[in-house]
Design a protein around this motif. Structure first.
Motif, short mmCIF file in Angstrom:
data_model
loop_
_atom_site.label_atom_id
_atom_site.label_comp_id
_atom_site.label_asym_id
_atom_site.label_seq_id
_atom_site.Cartn_x
_atom_site.Cartn_y
_atom_site.Cartn_z
N PRO A 85 6.36 -2.85 -1.69
CA PRO A 85 7.25 -3.89 -2.39
C PRO A 85 6.54 -5.00 -3.28
O PRO A 85 7.26 -5.59 -4.01
CB PRO A 85 8.19 -4.39 -1.20
CG PRO A 85 7.14 -4.42 -0.16
CD PRO A 85 6.23 -3.14 -0.41
N ALA A 86 5.41 -5.21 -2.71
CA ALA A 86 4.77 -6.55 -3.58
C ALA A 86 4.39 -6.03 -4.92
O ALA A 86 4.51 -6.53 -5.95
CB ALA A 86 3.58 -6.88 -2.84
N CYS A 87 3.79 -4.73 -5.09
CA CYS A 87 3.32 -4.22 -6.34
C CYS A 87 4.21 -3.34 -6.83
O CYS A 87 4.34 -3.00 -8.05
CB CYS A 87 2.13 -3.29 -6.13
SG CYS A 87 0.72 -4.42 -5.33
N ASP A 88 5.67 -3.04 -6.16
CA ASP A 88 6.69 -2.24 -6.57
C ASP A 88 6.05 -0.92 -7.40
O ASP A 88 6.27 -0.51 -8.23
CB ASP A 88 7.42 -2.73 -7.81
CG ASP A 88 8.64 -2.07 -8.28
OD1 ASP A 88 9.07 -1.46 -7.39
OD2 ASP A 88 9.06 -2.39 -9.33
N LYS A 133 -6.09 -2.21 0.46
CA LYS A 133 -7.17 -2.84 0.69
C LYS A 133 -7.50 -3.50 -0.66
O LYS A 133 -8.65 -4.09 -0.97
CB LYS A 133 -8.29 -1.96 1.21
CG LYS A 133 -8.11 -1.44 2.65
CD LYS A 133 -9.00 -0.49 2.91
CE LYS A 133 -8.89 0.00 4.56
NZ LYS A 133 -9.89 1.02 4.81
N SER A 134 -6.83 -3.33 -1.77
CA SER A 134 -7.40 -3.63 -3.18
C SER A 134 -6.92 -5.06 -3.37
O SER A 134 -5.94 -5.59 -2.57
CB SER A 134 -6.64 -2.62 -4.07
OG SER A 134 -5.21 -2.87 -4.04
N LYS A 135 -7.92 -5.61 -4.23
CA LYS A 135 -7.78 -6.99 -4.47
C LYS A 135 -6.50 -7.17 -5.06
O LYS A 135 -5.54 -8.42 -4.97
CB LYS A 135 -8.77 -7.34 -5.23
CG LYS A 135 -8.85 -8.84 -5.68
CD LYS A 135 -10.18 -9.40 -6.68
CE LYS A 135 -10.24 -10.72 -7.07
NZ LYS A 135 -11.23 -11.13 -7.89
N LYS A 136 -6.00 -6.32 -6.01
CA LYS A 136 -4.69 -6.74 -6.78
C LYS A 136 -3.31 -6.80 -5.80
O LYS A 136 -2.56 -7.50 -6.01
CB LYS A 136 -4.46 -5.56 -7.74
CG LYS A 136 -3.45 -5.60 -8.69
CD LYS A 136 -3.21 -4.50 -9.64
CE LYS A 136 -1.96 -4.94 -10.34
NZ LYS A 136 -1.88 -3.72 -11.69
N HIS A 137 -3.56 -5.84 -4.78
CA HIS A 137 -2.55 -5.87 -3.86
C HIS A 137 -2.33 -7.09 -3.05
O HIS A 137 -1.23 -7.75 -3.05
CB HIS A 137 -2.55 -4.56 -2.88
CG HIS A 137 -1.62 -4.65 -1.90
ND1 HIS A 137 -0.46 -4.31 -1.80
CD2 HIS A 137 -1.93 -5.05 -0.42
CE1 HIS A 137 0.24 -4.52 -0.87
NE2 HIS A 137 -0.68 -4.85 0.27
N ARG A 138 -3.38 -7.75 -2.69
CA ARG A 138 -3.56 -8.60 -1.86
C ARG A 138 -3.13 -10.02 -2.70
O ARG A 138 -2.22 -10.84 -2.13
CB ARG A 138 -5.11 -9.05 -1.45
CG ARG A 138 -5.44 -8.04 -0.36
CD ARG A 138 -6.66 -8.56 0.45
NE ARG A 138 -7.79 -8.83 -0.58
CZ ARG A 138 -8.76 -7.78 -0.76
NH1 ARG A 138 -8.62 -6.65 -0.15
NH2 ARG A 138 -9.70 -8.17 -1.53
#
Length: 352
Positions: A285-288, A302-307
């Motif tokens: 949901p965060a990255c849709d 684990k990716s930086k963009k997701h965090r």
């Protein structure tokens, strides 16, 4: 012995017969005699032979005939006699087994298919039966050995072939000369051209009729399609009128119908999207973003963009909760962790 009254003459004739027998009984002498028979009968092979073949060069001019009639000096009479003489000369060099019928020139009124065409078809590819042995330069009987004899025969063969070729070409050229001036051929050519022109005209007319027929069929098909569409529109109008009569007055019916259909489609798409998003928990949901496998989901988390997107989403949710402290989704006021996660998805969609 049977001509006692004329013994001397009988003796001379017997000597000639004996000499002839000696020649014909020897295979080589017999072959030579067969090749030079005409030359021997017409003067010998010592150069005194006179070729009495028809001289065709006199007939390569229009002055050899007068007019295109069947009279004595007419075109058809003159050349008919020419080819009769050529055929008679050829028959002298043929055996009984080789004798063939020569197509003749015919008359001015002769039919093209039965007389004219067969004549030109045969004589345009004519090959003479004459051996032209009188043209030979060497007497093979005078050869001292077999090698000299073979050389003589080779040269004599070249001479005979050359003479035969010249005769064939001369006759074929005369046939071409005559055919160019033959009124029967010209009339037939004109007839063929007229027939071809008529066939071309009929073919063009047939193609034109076909095009008109196709165009007419296309117009009829177009009219029928318009008639069908008109019938369909009338049926739709009758159905709409019946629907308005049963379910309402019809004011704004079309807009309401479109809104209902649009809303139904959107609800269906939302349901399908939510079902796809929650399959096996592979939706972020965060990255849709919808992941295909669990491994891909773990790598994505684990990716930086997701965090970064999770932090941003959490901050946005906290700001919204300050504005709306009371939750209206849970009627009992108790929300489990799973319900909160489920509730966050539509909020995030709304924010986006």
């Amino acid at each position: 012995d049977k001509n006692l009254e004329n013994a001397e003459e009988a003796a001379e004739q017997f000597k000639l017969i004996q000499a002839a027998y000696d020649v014909l009984s020897d295979p080589q002498e017999r072959a030579w005699y067969d090749n030079h028979r005409e030359a021997l009968l017409k003067g010998g092979v010592d150069g005194d032979y006179q070729d009495d073949s028809l001289d065709l060069l006199h007939y390569f001019t229009v002055s050899c005939y007068s007019g295109y009639g069947d009279d004595e000096k007419g075109f058809f009479t003159v050349y008919r006699q020419v080819f009769e003489k050529i055929a008679k000369e050829e028959l002298e060099y043929m055996t009984q087994d080789d004798i063939e019928e020569f197509p003749m020139f015919g008359y001015s009124h002769s039919d093209y298919d039965t007389v004219v065409h067969p004549f030109y078809a045969y004589w345009q590819s004519f090959c003479t039966q004459k051996n032209f042995a009188w043209k030979e330069e060497y007497d093979t009987r005078q050869a001292s050995n077999r090698w000299e004899k073979r050389a003589m025969e080779k040269e004599n063969k070249k001479t005979r072939e050359k003479a035969r070729k010249e005769r064939n070409e001369l006759i074929r050229q005369l046939v071409a000369f005559i055919r160019k001036r033959d009124k029967r051929v010209q009339a037939h050519r004109k007839l063929v051209e007229e027939q071809n022109a008529e066939k071309t005209r009929k073919a063009e007319e047939f193609r034109r009729q076909q095009k008109l027929k196709q165009a007419k069929l296309a117009e009829q098909y177009k009219e029928q399609s318009w008639i069908t569409m008109s019938d369909l529109e009338r049926e739709l109008q009758e159905m709409e009128a019946q629907y308005e009569k049963e379910f309402g007055d019809g004011s704004g019916g079309e807009d309401e119908l479109e809104e209902q259909e649009t809303k139904g489609i959107e609800d269906k798409l939302d349901d399908e999207t939510e079902e796809a998003e929650f399959v096996d928990g592979l939706y972020c949901p965060a990255c849709d973003k919808l992941l295909k496998t669990e491994k891909a989901m773990k790598n994505h988390e684990k990716s930086k963009k997701h965090r970064e997107m999770v932090s941003l989403l959490r901050q946005q949710l906290e700001e919204e909760e300050e504005k709306f402290p009371v939750s209206l989704d849970d009627a009992d006021g108790i929300q489990t962790e799973e319900e909160e996660e489920t509730e966050d998805i539509p909020k995030q969609k709304y924010f986006k």
